[in-house]
Design an enzyme around this catalytic site. Structure first.
Site, PDB file in Angstrom:
ATOM      1  N   GLU A  72       0.848  -1.180   0.000  1.00  0.00           N
ATOM      2  CA  GLU A  72       0.000   0.000   0.000  1.00  0.00           C
ATOM      3  C   GLU A  72       0.896   1.247   0.000  1.00  0.00           C
ATOM      4  O   GLU A  72       1.160   1.819  -1.017  1.00  0.00           O
ATOM      5  CB  GLU A  72      -0.956  -0.047   1.203  1.00  0.00           C
ATOM      6  CG  GLU A  72      -2.159   0.864   0.996  1.00  0.00           C
ATOM      7  CD  GLU A  72      -3.405   0.400   1.741  1.00  0.00           C
ATOM      8  OE1 GLU A  72      -3.395  -0.647   2.375  1.00  0.00           O
ATOM      9  OE2 GLU A  72      -4.399   1.138   1.669  1.00  0.00           O
ATOM     10  N   GLU A 120      -2.051   0.149  13.545  1.00  0.00           N
ATOM     11  CA  GLU A 120      -3.232   0.546  12.772  1.00  0.00           C
ATOM     12  C   GLU A 120      -4.522   0.275  13.546  1.00  0.00           C
ATOM     13  O   GLU A 120      -5.493   1.010  13.457  1.00  0.00           O
ATOM     14  CB  GLU A 120      -3.252  -0.248  11.463  1.00  0.00           C
ATOM     15  CG  GLU A 120      -4.423   0.038  10.558  1.00  0.00           C
ATOM     16  CD  GLU A 120      -4.315  -0.685   9.223  1.00  0.00           C
ATOM     17  OE1 GLU A 120      -3.627  -1.721   9.160  1.00  0.00           O
ATOM     18  OE2 GLU A 120      -4.904  -0.204   8.243  1.00  0.00           O
TER      19      GLU A 120
HETATM   20  C1  BGC Z   1      -5.285   2.540   4.772  1.00  0.00           C
HETATM   21  C2  BGC Z   1      -5.844   3.500   5.764  1.00  0.00           C
HETATM   22  C3  BGC Z   1      -6.757   4.373   4.984  1.00  0.00           C
HETATM   23  C4  BGC Z   1      -7.881   3.482   4.569  1.00  0.00           C
HETATM   24  C5  BGC Z   1      -9.073   4.125   4.006  1.00  0.00           C
HETATM   25  C6  BGC Z   1      -6.404   1.686   4.298  1.00  0.00           C
HETATM   26  O1  BGC Z   1      -6.046   0.676   3.482  1.00  0.00           O
HETATM   27  O2  BGC Z   1      -4.223   1.821   5.268  1.00  0.00           O
HETATM   28  O3  BGC Z   1      -5.033   4.005   6.668  1.00  0.00           O
HETATM   29  O4  BGC Z   1      -7.114   5.565   5.548  1.00  0.00           O
HETATM   30  O5  BGC Z   1      -7.449   2.431   3.785  1.00  0.00           O
HETATM   31  O6  BGC Z   1      -9.985   3.983   4.905  1.00  0.00           O
END
Ligand code: BGC
Length: 928
Positions: free
Chosen positions: A507, A779
């Site tokens: 990501e 997270e």
């Molecule tokens: C990310 C988050 C992001 C989210 C959207 C995820 O995959 O890691 O931090 O804000 O997607 O809600």
């Protein structure tokens, strides 16, 4: 209530003069006068002007800001020093004046825009400043500083885009190495390289790597904005020279996001390089990337941000950047057509290897894996020393955590391979570090290492945008100190040219919501002005015409993916935060069209009823979910409620911004919108008795902190919030509610609950991960559960800074350092420390644009001590939780001898101070 006593001392006069100067300065900044009046003598070095910066940088070269802003700090060993006037002189290389302000009566010492002779490409400007203090004493002229312009017109790029011809169509495309030789014949005065690439590059001249910058040219939406860098290479150029560059896939054509397997921005790597040499005799020579260059692939067989690097040292071309190297069997480059109109100078802080860590342990896991423990979840890579037979292959795989049995675990990296492979040349001691990849890791599995690995052979290279560290927070609770450590490492791990969500899985994107909630905390920890200025421009570049802001910036998703409430509002919130922290009006000016477009987008989507009730939103992302109580699934805050609340919030900020920019007509329009949204919010989401339709902590935090309730319902709402916290004894918030939770509680008289939440150690809480040995912010509240099992692999990063947004409350509420929104940038500040929970001390040190600020308190037996230091040219209002001031001392004297302006307001003591150090003390019995 105790009567306020005013003692008239000399200090009063000083404060009054400060106030007069401050007030006048608002109108005086443009008053220029040739001051032929007799001057007082220069102050003999007691007051000094230092730390000159231009566009937040010390002596930057290669900028393209046409009116760069100049700032300085003032140091003094006396209290109550203000600047009453300044004079700036800017000269060219030959001492010819480009701008001479004369004496300007103003207390502004931060962000003064150059307003002299228009600057030319490559021009260097030297500048000096002196100031007059509030006694009208002049300082000496400062040391000279400079800045240098880049290439301001794309026509000045004579260089050609060079690429590798007939590149193999294989999956792993090896990195091309470009080189050429050139000669010089005369004495060199100066030499500059202007360079960028499609892909990432590393530059070498005569065998040496030029610059410590990494991941150049940085990440932007390359087809709209492509940064170039400028390096002073005067000392690297000889008579016979070789220049070379390696180019890697990086974000340009490696895999990024999930829309395309690769080639997001293009499928051809290329280099653009222009080396300008000025000779002492006034002549010059330009070396450019053109068809004289040679290219071939080499040892970097594959290079991918997510997957890592494969390096075969047997394929190295030793000395390839030396003049004597024979490149006969290299291929000629091919010239490609690519726009130069998109080129811009770099504005942010470059990514660099900022720190090195030695591993703390070598573990053999139950499965028999050989694993290094770095002791810290970090972002970067491992440098390895190795000695072994030619062709041996060492594989380094990276992970953030071990599983509950102590085995290497990396399912949470999803498809990211995060593996570096090194194939030995067999030439004795070899040192490997990758070039164009990074990993988020604490643990490294080592396979194939010849002999027994020794801790000494490995070094963790910590990389991030080289922002200036500005803030420290500490207190008497060691777990909270570890939390602060984790917050700062979350920032280090994720401020890599853009603010990424995480550094480890497939990501690593500039998720807007995460950055929005964390930005105020980030700006305490580091100077993020340049970092966010650049990223906001990236945002504006990728914003859709109708104002929709993509979910992540740079946008690597379909154009329709965007516009989520609390995420896209980053367009307004970040510029506002940067303005507040650095008194930077330019970011407001430059981003104004983008912010307005975003709020207008919401207005269109919400329509006439001012309720934003449709569209897709992330909502209170990853909020608490109950796994125990079958009658309570978790805290779900309606997305429509969040969207309407954020509509009001962004429109309100936009109205304030319009006022700052003197766009009064706009201000009125958006104020009217705010009023209408608030009315709509009340009628739609608030019951006649003052309960919110989503009876959650997040909903009450939004309604209270965004001022969306009728006045007579505020205390009721605050009580609902407090009752909810008491009922659960923990937070239930996600990305949206968490940054507001302690703030809202403490603003509404429930700071005891805010401290309780902060100090809570069980899940869910900020300290639960700390008790589990976390070294970064997770997270999820329960990334790893008490039984050692993990949250679902699809969404379980151990380095995600969003919940670290609590840092703002720790700095501002506990340690007491606050911006005064009406006089931002810490020109005037509010110092309001708070005692609570089990804490017996707390302290912030912060490097502001004016100098160092300290605010620290301590309960020492029966005494409360509060130490403050604020820099010259600032003032502060100190607010202490003290009603009884009779026994209060400042710097060992009665408070009334030292401070003229002592007021008791709402059971608190307010004191106005000028610059300097103050040590307040009183018996703890006086605390309220
Ligand atoms: C990310 C988050 C992001 C989210 C959207 C995820 O995959 O890691 O931090 O804000 O997607 O809600």
């Amino acid at each position: 209530m105790k009567k306020t006593i005013l003692t008239i001392t000399l200090f009063t006069l000083v404060i009054l003069s400060i106030l007069v100067i401050t007030k006048n300065s608002q109108t005086a900044t443009t008053i220029r006068r040739n001051d032929h009046q007799p001057q007082k003598q220069e102050i003999d070095s007691k007051v000094q002007v230092l730390d000159l910066t231009c566009e937040y940088k010390i002596n930057p070269i290669g900028i393209d800001v046409k009116a760069p802003r100049l700032s300085w700090k003032i140091s003094s060993d006396q209290n109550n020093i203000m600047q009453s006037a300044y004079e700036i002189n800017v000269m060219d290389e030959n001492g010819v004046s480009l701008w001479s302000t004369g004496k300007i009566f103003s207390d502004q010492s931060v962000n003064i825009a150059y307003n002299g002779v228009p600057l030319k490409s490559q021009q260097r400007a030297y500048w000096q400043v002196r100031i007059w203090d509030n006694n009208n004493d002049a300082t000496k002229w400062s040391e000279k500083a400079y800045w240098e312009m880049g290439l301001l017109d794309s026509n000045e790029w004579l260089a050609k885009w060079i690429s590798i011809p007939n590149e193999e169509k294989q999956k792993n495309r090896p990195c091309p190495f470009f080189r050429t030789n050139f000669n010089t014949s005369k004495e060199i005065k100066s030499a500059r390289v202007y360079i960028t690439s499609l892909g990432l590059y590393q530059l070498f001249i005569n065998g040496e790597k030029i610059s410590n910058d990494l991941f150049s040219p940085g990440w932007t939406s390359y087809n709209k904005r492509l940064q170039y860098q400028v390096y002073d290479v005067t000392n690297s150029i000889k008579k016979q020279n070789a220049v070379g560059a390696i180019v890697g896939d990086g974000w340009y054509r490696g895999k990024i996001g999930w829309l395309k397997p690769n080639n997001f921005y293009g499928d051809k790597l290329a280099l653009l390089l222009q080396l300008e040499i000025d000779y002492a005799d006034g002549t010059s020579q330009t070396i450019i990337s053109d068809d004289n260059w040679k290219v071939r692939t080499g040892p970097i067989l594959s290079s991918s941000i997510y997957n890592g690097e494969i390096y075969d040292a047997r394929l190295e071309n030793k000395d390839w950047t030396n003049y004597s190297f024979n490149d006969n069997n290299w291929r000629s480059v091919t010239i490609i057509n690519h726009s130069k109109d998109v080129l811009i100078a770099s504005q942010s802080d470059p990514v660099q290897g900022v720190q090195e860590l030695k591993p703390i342990k070598l573990i053999t896991t139950p499965k028999g894996e050989t694993v290094l423990d770095m002791g810290q979840n970090m972002t970067g890579w491992l440098r390895m020393k190795v000695n072994g037979p030619k062709g041996d292959k060492v594989v380094l795989s990276f992970a953030e955590v071990l599983d509950k049995d102590g085995n290497f675990y990396r399912e949470n990296l999803r498809s990211a391979k995060a593996t570096d492979t090194y194939i030995l040349s067999g030439d004795g001691e070899e040192i490997f570090e990758p070039h164009f990849t990074f990993h988020g890791f604490r643990f490294v599995k080592i396979e194939g290492y010849p002999g027994t690995p020794d801790l000494e052979d490995f070094t963790g290279v910590v990389i991030h945008s080289a922002m200036e560290p500005t803030g420290t927070f500490s207190c008497s609770n060691t777990l909270i100190n570890q939390l602060q450590h984790n917050i700062q490492w979350g920032q280090k791990g994720n401020f890599l040219d853009i603010p990424t969500d995480c550094p480890q899985r497939d990501e690593r994107l500039g998720w807007t919501g995460d950055a929005q909630v964390f930005c105020p905390t980030a700006a305490y920890n580091y100077n993020v002005a340049a970092f966010f200025t650049k990223w906001m421009k990236d945002l504006a570049a990728d914003q859709r015409k109708d104002g929709l802001v993509p979910h992540a910036i740079p946008n690597v998703m379909p154009d329709s993916d965007g516009g989520s409430t609390a995420w896209a509002d980053v367009a307004v919130i970040v510029p506002w935060t940067i303005y507040q922290v650095y008194n930077d009006k330019r970011i407001l000016e430059e981003q104004y069209p983008s912010m307005k477009a975003w709020v207008d987008y919401i207005k269109n989507r919400a329509g006439d009823d001012y309720l934003w009730t449709e569209d897709n939103h992330f909502g209170d992302w990853l909020a608490f979910k109950s796994e125990q109580a079958s009658d309570y699934t978790g805290a779900t805050t309606e997305k429509d409620l969040i969207a309407t609340a954020y509509y009001a919030y962004s429109a309100n900020l936009l109205a304030k911004i319009a006022h700052v920019l003197r766009k009064e007509k706009d201000a009125k329009i958006y104020e009217e919108i705010v009023k209408n949204v608030k009315d709509a919010f009340i009628s739609e989401y608030v019951t006649p008795n003052g309960r919110l339709v989503s009876h959650t902590q997040t909903a009450y935090c939004l309604a209270l902190s965004f001022d969306l309730l009728p006045d007579n319902f505020r205390s009721k709402a605050a009580k609902y919030l407090a009752d909810d916290v008491r009922k659960f004894k923990h937070l239930t918030t996600g990305f949206v509610g968490t940054p507001l939770l302690c703030k809202t509680l403490s603003d509404n008289g429930y700071s005891d609950l805010a401290f309780m939440l902060l100090e809570r150690k069980d899940y869910p809480s900020w300290l639960y991960p700390v008790t589990q040995g976390a070294t970064t912010i997770w997270e999820r509240w329960d990334g790893q559960k008490p039984d050692g099992s993990f949250q679902s692999v699809g969404m379980n990063s151990f380095n995600h800074y969003a919940y670290g947004a609590i840092g703002e409350w720790m700095y501002s509420y506990i340690a007491g350092l606050n911006i005064d929104p009406s006089n931002p940038g810490y020109k005037h500040m509010i110092l309001a420390p708070h005692i609570g929970g089990s804490l017996t001390n707390a302290e912030v040190n912060y490097e502001s644009g004016y100098g160092t600020i300290t605010s620290g308190w301590e309960i020492n037996k029966d005494e409360f001590c509060y130490s403050v230091c604020i820099p010259a040219n600032t003032t502060a209002t100190v607010i202490l939780p003290i009603e009884e001031t009779e026994q209060m001392t400042v710097n060992s004297k009665s408070i009334y001898q030292v401070c003229s302006d002592v007021r008791t307001i709402s059971n608190q003591t307010e004191i106005t101070i000028g610059s300097g150090s103050y040590d307040f003390r009183c018996p703890t019995a006086s605390l309220k």
